[in-house]
Each structure stands twice: as structure tokens, then as C-alpha cells.
Design an enzyme around this catalytic site. Structure first.
Site, PDB file in Angstrom:
ATOM      1  N   GLU A  70       0.872  -1.412  -0.024  1.00 22.59           N
ATOM      2  CA  GLU A  70       0.153   0.101   0.091  1.00 22.59           C
ATOM      3  C   GLU A  70       0.908   1.260  -0.105  1.00 22.59           C
ATOM      4  O   GLU A  70       1.409   1.745   0.958  1.00 22.59           O
ATOM      5  CB  GLU A  70      -0.911  -0.021   1.225  1.00 22.59           C
ATOM      6  CG  GLU A  70      -1.993   1.200   1.009  1.00 22.59           C
ATOM      7  CD  GLU A  70      -2.937   1.233   2.221  1.00 22.59           C
ATOM      8  OE1 GLU A  70      -3.831   1.976   2.158  1.00 22.59           O
ATOM      9  OE2 GLU A  70      -2.600   0.478   3.457  1.00 22.59           O
ATOM     10  N   ALA A 102      -3.790   8.465   5.754  1.00 24.15           N
ATOM     11  CA  ALA A 102      -2.971   8.474   6.911  1.00 24.15           C
ATOM     12  C   ALA A 102      -1.633   8.066   6.561  1.00 24.15           C
ATOM     13  O   ALA A 102      -0.484   7.714   7.108  1.00 24.15           O
ATOM     14  CB  ALA A 102      -3.404   7.563   7.828  1.00 24.15           C
ATOM     15  N   HIS A 140      -6.228   5.407  -2.644  1.00 16.90           N
ATOM     16  CA  HIS A 140      -5.530   6.620  -2.316  1.00 16.90           C
ATOM     17  C   HIS A 140      -5.450   7.437  -3.806  1.00 16.90           C
ATOM     18  O   HIS A 140      -4.345   7.703  -4.215  1.00 16.90           O
ATOM     19  CB  HIS A 140      -3.981   6.396  -1.814  1.00 16.90           C
ATOM     20  CG  HIS A 140      -3.961   5.974  -0.435  1.00 16.90           C
ATOM     21  ND1 HIS A 140      -4.235   6.730   0.509  1.00 16.90           N
ATOM     22  CD2 HIS A 140      -4.225   4.751   0.102  1.00 16.90           C
ATOM     23  CE1 HIS A 140      -4.476   6.079   1.796  1.00 16.90           C
ATOM     24  NE2 HIS A 140      -4.482   4.773   1.501  1.00 16.90           N
ATOM     25  N   HIS A 196      -9.796  -0.341   0.375  1.00 14.64           N
ATOM     26  CA  HIS A 196     -10.754   0.565   1.422  1.00 14.64           C
ATOM     27  C   HIS A 196     -11.754   1.356   0.744  1.00 14.64           C
ATOM     28  O   HIS A 196     -11.735   2.592   0.732  1.00 14.64           O
ATOM     29  CB  HIS A 196      -9.991   1.108   2.637  1.00 14.64           C
ATOM     30  CG  HIS A 196      -8.782   1.997   2.596  1.00 14.64           C
ATOM     31  ND1 HIS A 196      -8.919   2.991   1.474  1.00 14.64           N
ATOM     32  CD2 HIS A 196      -7.715   1.930   3.008  1.00 14.64           C
ATOM     33  CE1 HIS A 196      -7.547   3.538   1.481  1.00 14.64           C
ATOM     34  NE2 HIS A 196      -6.814   2.774   2.272  1.00 14.64           N
ATOM     35  N   ASP A 211      -7.684  -3.156   8.098  1.00 14.48           N
ATOM     36  CA  ASP A 211      -6.956  -2.126   8.035  1.00 14.48           C
ATOM     37  C   ASP A 211      -6.300  -1.813   9.455  1.00 14.48           C
ATOM     38  O   ASP A 211      -6.060  -0.809   9.861  1.00 14.48           O
ATOM     39  CB  ASP A 211      -7.475  -0.725   7.502  1.00 14.48           C
ATOM     40  CG  ASP A 211      -6.516   0.208   6.982  1.00 14.48           C
ATOM     41  OD1 ASP A 211      -5.251  -0.098   7.069  1.00 14.48           O
ATOM     42  OD2 ASP A 211      -6.910   1.305   6.642  1.00 14.48           O
ATOM     43  N   LEU A 237      -9.054   9.596  10.380  1.00 17.17           N
ATOM     44  CA  LEU A 237      -8.771   8.181  10.736  1.00 17.17           C
ATOM     45  C   LEU A 237      -7.481   7.766   9.973  1.00 17.17           C
ATOM     46  O   LEU A 237      -7.237   8.333   9.111  1.00 17.17           O
ATOM     47  CB  LEU A 237      -9.936   7.413  10.093  1.00 17.17           C
ATOM     48  CG  LEU A 237     -11.331   7.529  10.862  1.00 17.17           C
ATOM     49  CD1 LEU A 237     -12.379   6.815   9.892  1.00 17.17           C
ATOM     50  CD2 LEU A 237     -11.368   7.046  12.305  1.00 17.17           C
ATOM     51  N   ALA A 238      -6.875   6.879  10.911  1.00 14.53           N
ATOM     52  CA  ALA A 238      -5.660   6.383  10.477  1.00 14.53           C
ATOM     53  C   ALA A 238      -5.542   4.664  10.626  1.00 14.53           C
ATOM     54  O   ALA A 238      -5.208   4.291  11.531  1.00 14.53           O
ATOM     55  CB  ALA A 238      -4.466   6.863  11.434  1.00 14.53           C
ATOM     56  N   GLY A 239      -6.150   4.002   9.750  1.00 11.60           N
ATOM     57  CA  GLY A 239      -6.355   2.630   9.789  1.00 11.60           C
ATOM     58  C   GLY A 239      -7.290   2.506  11.027  1.00 11.60           C
ATOM     59  O   GLY A 239      -8.024   3.268  11.321  1.00 11.60           O
TER      60      GLY A 239
END
Length: 378
Positions: A124, A135, A187, A208, A263, A296-298
């Protein structure tokens, strides 16, 4: 020596009340009339082991640390019923990515006792849009097949997240697909048209779904619109923070083989506090994992909680299970995991009537489950 479990078994052909015999692989499934009666409601539920194709960490450990970090993470998630997984990297300087891949290569070569099977790597980054980092750190770059082949020589890369609108990335998508790697759109600032072009070029899915991509608008359908209109596969994080339940339901109706991922980060199975995510620190608080700006970060999600979340949205148990086992196995082209059928690996999750994990078996090995969602082993 073989073992036997009795319960309500979700087999590849449907529910069977009876017994399952296995060693490292599934040997037989025997129906039992008494287990199929109304009295069977108290019997354990036996599902295929969960397969998580997007995992960054767990129990305070981040896969980017390299060394034996991936095995530690695989042990953490095995306790929640994850029997196979992809170790997932972060955008980082080239040397850091190579270090993480070297650790993942070792973990993929031999499964450690008590650990989920490392099927390979989900790369990723760094081939992402700088305008949709989420993130991810900012060290993105355009992909080249020369660099990808170097990474693939270090570790078995199965999935690559890539922004299709970046110059020459459509050609990279085609070449990856021809090599048997699953390119995923993610992304990305790409448009609906970019998403359709990526699928035509060989993109297999979406990373995601809904997160870190252009959303759906009826005038500009965006990358989400391309996925909903055309995709057969996509991953989605069902922690009920990353995606609204209504959007989850829309994706379930639109994408035939939608599958779910965690994630998960190092914050998984840990108390509130600060934890590494690649080169940065993130904060576990208010039920999620966040950057300093609140984004949010994972997640701190586990696959057993993902199952319970899907059930809370109204999915029946077989459908919810398929989103966590059968569909991701099919996505990777795995013929011997993701279902309960004779000859498959003995990857099993046993649930009680409250949908809590009571037993886990990975290739026949019994794993001690996590009985409390935030329990931390001594």
C-alpha cells in the site's frame, strides 16, 4: 492425529449439522440428524477461518518495523479468528520498504506456531496520489516496473494499491495483472473515467472502498461511482467508523464479491494511547485510530468484530462469513482456503451463541483465542 468438532458447520454447499474431522486439512464432514434439530441452537458454530487482506499491525507492533514484526502481528490476529492474511506496508523511503519486505519474506516462508498464515504482501504505497494520502506519509512516487520487480524479488507481493491517474500507471496496472498480482485502485484523486480505465487495464479491486478516493456525486460519479457501477471485487473496512452503514449496504448490493478487511494498526488489542503507523504516531481513542488532526488512520478492528458488525447491519451469518473468508480467498485465487470442504486447509473459527470466538484452528493447529476484545496477553 485427527481431531473432531461437532456443531453447525458452514460448508461450501451450505449449513450442515454434524461433525467435522481434520488434521492439517479437512478430512470428512458427517451430517448428524440430532445436530440438525431444533436442539442444535446451543451447538457451536463452525465457520471457515477469516482471511484479512489488509493488516498493518496489532498488539503494539507495526509491520514496517521489519524483523519478526510480521509474525507477532500474525499471532495477534490469529487470536481473533484470522487464519490467513496479507502483511501490508506503508508509504515510506525505499530503504524502509525493503526492510519491511525482508521481514515479511521470512514470515511468508514459514508460518510460526500460533500465527496466521502470511500469504504475501499488500504493498500500500508508495504509488499513490499526493492529494489523497489519508494516513499515508508523503513519500509517494510514480511506479516503475523495474522498482516493482525489485520489491517482488524480496517478498511475494500479491496486491498493490495504485493511483491510476498518475502518468504511466495504467500500463503498470496491466503489467502487474499479467504477472498475477492484484492491482487495486486506492489513495486516488482519479475520476469515474479513471476508475473505468483502470478496470479495463486490469485493476482487480479497490482499496478500502469510499476512503481516500473521490466520492459519489450524481454529476461526477467519482472513483466510488466507478466501483459501484463496474467492480466485481472491492475491500471495505466495516468498523462502522470508516464507512456509514448505509454506504456499506449500497456497496453490498452493488459489488458482487465485496470483501471486508480490518486495515488494523499496532493499536489493535491495545488500550487507548499512541502507537506507530509506519514512520508516524497515531492515537487510539474514542473507539478508533486517528491522526493528530482527527482524521482516521487505519483501525483497531479485528475480524471477529467485523463479523459482528456485519450481523448488526442485517446480513445473515453465511453472507457475513463469506465476506470475511470465501470472497477474499477467491480474490487471491486460493483454491484451498476460505471454505469448509474436504481437502481444504483446516482453517476454522468456532463461535458460541453470542458470536464470540471460542476456538481457532490454523492448518489444524489449535490457537488460544482472545476472549475479550481489548485483552492484552501478559
Amino acid at each position: 492425529m485427527s481431531r473432531t468438532l461437532k456443531g453447525r458447520i458452514l460448508t461450501s454447499t451450505g449449513w450442515v449439522g454434524g461433525s467435522l474431522r481434520f488434521d492439517s486439512r479437512l478430512l470428512s464432514i458427517e451430517a448428524d440428524a440430532s445436530a440438525s434439530s431444533s436442539a442444535s441452537a446451543e451447538l457451536p458454530i463452525i465457520l471457515p477461518g477469516f482471511i484479512d487482506l489488509h493488516v498493518h499491525g496489532g498488539l503494539g507492533v507495526d509491520i514496517m518495523e521489519g524483523g519478526d514484526a510480521a509474525q507477532q502481528v500474525a499471532r495477534a490476529h490469529a487470536r481473533h479468528g484470522t487464519t490467513a492474511m496479507l502483511g501490508t506496508t506503508m508509504t515510506a523511503p525505499d530503504g524502509d520498504i525493503r526492510h519491511a519486505l525482508a521481514g515479511l519474506a521470512s514470515a511468508c516462508a514459514e508460518r510460526a506456531s500460533g500465527a496466521a498464515r502470511l500469504l504475501g504482501v499488500h504493498l500500500e504505497g508508495p504509488f499513490l496520489s499526493p492529494g489523497k494520502l489519508g494516513a499515508q506519509p508523503g513519500q509517494v512516487c510514480a511506479a516503475t516496473m523495474a522498482l516493482l520487480r525489485e520489491y517482488m524479488a524480496i517478498a511475494p507481493i500479491k496486491v498493490v494499491t495504485i493511483a491510476p491517474e498518475v502518468a504511466r500507471h495504467l500500463d503498470i496496472i496491466t503489467e502487474l495483472a499479467q504477472l498475477g498480482v492484484r492491482p487495486q485502485v486506492g489513495h486516488t484523486l482519479g475520476s469515474y473515467e479513471d476508475g473505468v480505465a483502470a478496470l479495463r487495464a486490469g485493476a482487480a479491486g479497490f482499496t478500502h472502498l469510499f476512503n481516500a478516493m473521490r466520492g459519489l456525486n450524481h454529476y461526477e460519479p467519482g472513483m466510488v461511482g466507478a466501483a459501484l457501477a463496474h467492480a466485481r471485487h472491492a475491500e471495505l473496512i466495516p468498523d462502522l467508523l470508516h464507512v456509514h452503514p448505509g454506504a456499506i449496504r449500497a456497496a453490498l448490493r452493488a459489488i458482487p464479491e465485496l470483501y471486508c478487511v480490518t486495515d488494523a494498526t499496532a493499536a489493535t488489542d491495545m488500550p487507548d494511547g499512541n502507537y506507530p503507523l509506519g514512520s508516524q504516531m497515531v492515537c487510539k481513542c474514542l473507539g478508533g485510530v486517528r491522526l493528530a488532526d482527527g482524521g482516521l488512520a487505519g483501525s483497531a478492528l479485528t475480524m471477529d468484530q467485523a463479523l459482528r458488525n456485519l450481523l448488526s447491519l442485517g446480513l445473515d451469518l453465511a453472507d457475513a462469513s463469506n465476506r470475511l473468508s470465501r470472497n477474499p480467498a477467491r480474490y487471491l485465487g486460493l483454491a484451498d482456503r476460505g471454505q469448509i470442504a474436504v481437502g481444504q486447509w483446516a482453517d476454522l473459527v468456532v463461535l458460541d451463541s453470542e458470536m464470540q470466538v471460542s476456538e481457532v484452528f490454523i492448518e489444524g493447529e489449535a490457537i488460544s483465542p482472545a476472549f475479550e476484545p481489548d485483552a492484552v496477553p501478559a
